[in-house]
Every structure is written in structure tokens, then in C-alpha cells.
Design an enzyme around this catalytic site. Sequence first.
Site, PDB file in Angstrom:
ATOM      1  N   ASN A  50      48.204  35.675  28.389  1.00  0.00           N
ATOM      2  CA  ASN A  50      48.735  34.690  29.340  1.00  0.00           C
ATOM      3  C   ASN A  50      50.173  35.003  29.728  1.00  0.00           C
ATOM      4  O   ASN A  50      50.963  35.485  28.925  1.00  0.00           O
ATOM      5  CB  ASN A  50      48.575  33.256  28.813  1.00  0.00           C
ATOM      6  CG  ASN A  50      49.226  32.998  27.477  1.00  0.00           C
ATOM      7  OD1 ASN A  50      49.308  33.876  26.633  1.00  0.00           O
ATOM      8  ND2 ASN A  50      49.706  31.789  27.271  1.00  0.00           N
ATOM      9  N   GLU A  52      53.395  33.204  31.592  1.00  0.00           N
ATOM     10  CA  GLU A  52      53.926  31.930  32.087  1.00  0.00           C
ATOM     11  C   GLU A  52      55.097  32.148  33.041  1.00  0.00           C
ATOM     12  O   GLU A  52      55.603  33.263  33.198  1.00  0.00           O
ATOM     13  CB  GLU A  52      54.316  31.055  30.895  1.00  0.00           C
ATOM     14  CG  GLU A  52      53.103  30.727  30.048  1.00  0.00           C
ATOM     15  CD  GLU A  52      53.348  29.688  28.979  1.00  0.00           C
ATOM     16  OE1 GLU A  52      54.523  29.390  28.684  1.00  0.00           O
ATOM     17  OE2 GLU A  52      52.344  29.169  28.452  1.00  0.00           O
ATOM     18  N   CYS A  61      46.406  32.325  33.031  1.00  0.00           N
ATOM     19  CA  CYS A  61      45.670  32.397  31.765  1.00  0.00           C
ATOM     20  C   CYS A  61      45.271  33.834  31.430  1.00  0.00           C
ATOM     21  O   CYS A  61      45.050  34.664  32.324  1.00  0.00           O
ATOM     22  CB  CYS A  61      44.399  31.571  31.838  1.00  0.00           C
ATOM     23  SG  CYS A  61      44.661  29.804  31.996  1.00  0.00           S
ATOM     24  N   GLU A  63      42.455  34.977  30.369  1.00  0.00           N
ATOM     25  CA  GLU A  63      41.124  35.374  30.848  1.00  0.00           C
ATOM     26  C   GLU A  63      41.208  35.940  32.258  1.00  0.00           C
ATOM     27  O   GLU A  63      40.590  36.953  32.601  1.00  0.00           O
ATOM     28  CB  GLU A  63      40.162  34.175  30.865  1.00  0.00           C
ATOM     29  CG  GLU A  63      39.882  33.572  29.511  1.00  0.00           C
ATOM     30  CD  GLU A  63      40.834  32.445  29.142  1.00  0.00           C
ATOM     31  OE1 GLU A  63      42.043  32.553  29.449  1.00  0.00           O
ATOM     32  OE2 GLU A  63      40.374  31.477  28.534  1.00  0.00           O
ATOM     33  N   CYS A 103      39.468  28.990  34.630  1.00  0.00           N
ATOM     34  CA  CYS A 103      38.958  30.281  34.150  1.00  0.00           C
ATOM     35  C   CYS A 103      37.441  30.302  34.114  1.00  0.00           C
ATOM     36  O   CYS A 103      36.815  31.326  34.420  1.00  0.00           O
ATOM     37  CB  CYS A 103      39.532  30.605  32.768  1.00  0.00           C
ATOM     38  SG  CYS A 103      41.271  31.078  32.861  1.00  0.00           S
TER      39      CYS A 103
HETATM   40  N1  THU Z   1      45.775  29.363  28.554  1.00  0.00           N
HETATM   41  C1  THU Z   1      45.062  30.519  28.658  1.00  0.00           C
HETATM   42  O1  THU Z   1      45.631  31.620  28.696  1.00  0.00           O
HETATM   43  N2  THU Z   1      43.715  30.435  28.708  1.00  0.00           N
HETATM   44  C2  THU Z   1      43.020  29.259  28.702  1.00  0.00           C
HETATM   45  O2  THU Z   1      41.835  29.253  28.944  1.00  0.00           O
HETATM   46  C3  THU Z   1      43.719  28.018  28.352  1.00  0.00           C
HETATM   47  C4  THU Z   1      45.188  28.055  28.517  1.00  0.00           C
HETATM   48  C5  THU Z   1      47.235  29.466  28.525  1.00  0.00           C
HETATM   49  C6  THU Z   1      47.891  28.947  29.781  1.00  0.00           C
HETATM   50  C7  THU Z   1      49.266  28.587  29.272  1.00  0.00           C
HETATM   51  O3  THU Z   1      50.075  29.752  29.318  1.00  0.00           O
HETATM   52  C8  THU Z   1      49.039  28.212  27.815  1.00  0.00           C
HETATM   53  O4  THU Z   1      47.756  28.707  27.475  1.00  0.00           O
HETATM   54  C9  THU Z   1      49.088  26.719  27.543  1.00  0.00           C
HETATM   55  O5  THU Z   1      48.229  26.032  28.387  1.00  0.00           O
END
Ligand code: THU
Length: 150
Positions: A50, A52, A61, A63, A103
Site C-alpha cells: 500500500n 499512502e 491499496c 492489491e 479492491c
Molecule cells: N489497505 C490495503 O492496502 N488493502 C486493503 O484491502 C485494505 C486497506 C490499506 C489502505 C491504507 O493504506 C491502509 O490499508 C489503511 O486503510
Amino acid sequence: MEGLTGLDEGSKLLIHKAEETLVHAYAPYSDFFVGAALMLESGDIITGANQENSAYPLCMCAERVALYAKASRFPDVRVQKIAVVARNGNRPALVAATPCGACRQVMLEFELRQQLPIEVIMMVAKDQWIKLPDVKSLLPYSFTPANLRV
Ligand code: THU
């Protein structure tokens, strides 16, 4: 539902690859680190973590990072499985993490497009791993390209 030891070797390998990619997560805002690994039909493994942003809605995310990298690097190779793992802060243990709704929708598009089910491996509760046979079971009553054609 199984512990890690109950999973097949291919799933364990993919979990391990997803875990390895957690170091590439950039999550200073949520402190929630997510890694995804795709097993391709070719045997190649594509990972994503992920990413940010201080403008929160731009966060991406793990995925989708992995899937879009796959689409760009190996457009014609199908995805057999995806594993998703997460860590909370600097605690070493993996924690439960299942793909968010966005996702799931993107994963479904890949599955429909390639006409091959994508197995989904994830931790649904503490140390409880599950392997679903396909993405469509993660997203019932989904919106698909078929909706656009009526
Ligand atoms: N996140 C993912 O990478 N995949 C998911 O399916 C759920 C959430 C990440 C997004 C964000 O950077 C952090 O988790 C908190 O939501």
C-alpha cells in the site's frame, strides 16, 4: 478455515512473498502495512504494497498496486492466486486483512477479463487463513460489464 500450517505449499509461498513486500509499504498515516502477492500462470510472482498520501483519498491499496503492475508488465499472463497480508505498526505478527470493497471490484474485473478464477488467500481473523476459490464469491450481486450491455 485453517491455520497457516493447513494451507497448501503454493499458498504458503505466496503469503511469504506478500509478507516480504511489506517493507515497501508506505503507510505513515494509518500505520497499517499491507502486502499483496500474485501468482501468475507463468510462475512469475508480482507483489505490491500500500502507498499512502497526505491527501488521504489518494492512498492506494496493496492489491491494486500489485494488479496494476501485473497488467502493465505481463498484460497477457493470467493470475492464478492472490495473497494479502498485513501488519499493524511495528508489531511483528501478521494481522487479519481482507480486501476492501474497491479492491474486490477491481479484482473481479481482472477475473472476468481473464476468464480464469483467481484464488484469494487471506487472514480473516487472528491466525485463521482462508483460501477462496474465486473473487466472485467475495463480491455477491456485483456490478459487472454485463450490466452495461442491457
Ligand atoms: N489497505 C490495503 O492496502 N488493502 C486493503 O484491502 C485494505 C486497506 C490499506 C489502505 C491504507 O493504506 C491502509 O490499508 C489503511 O486503510
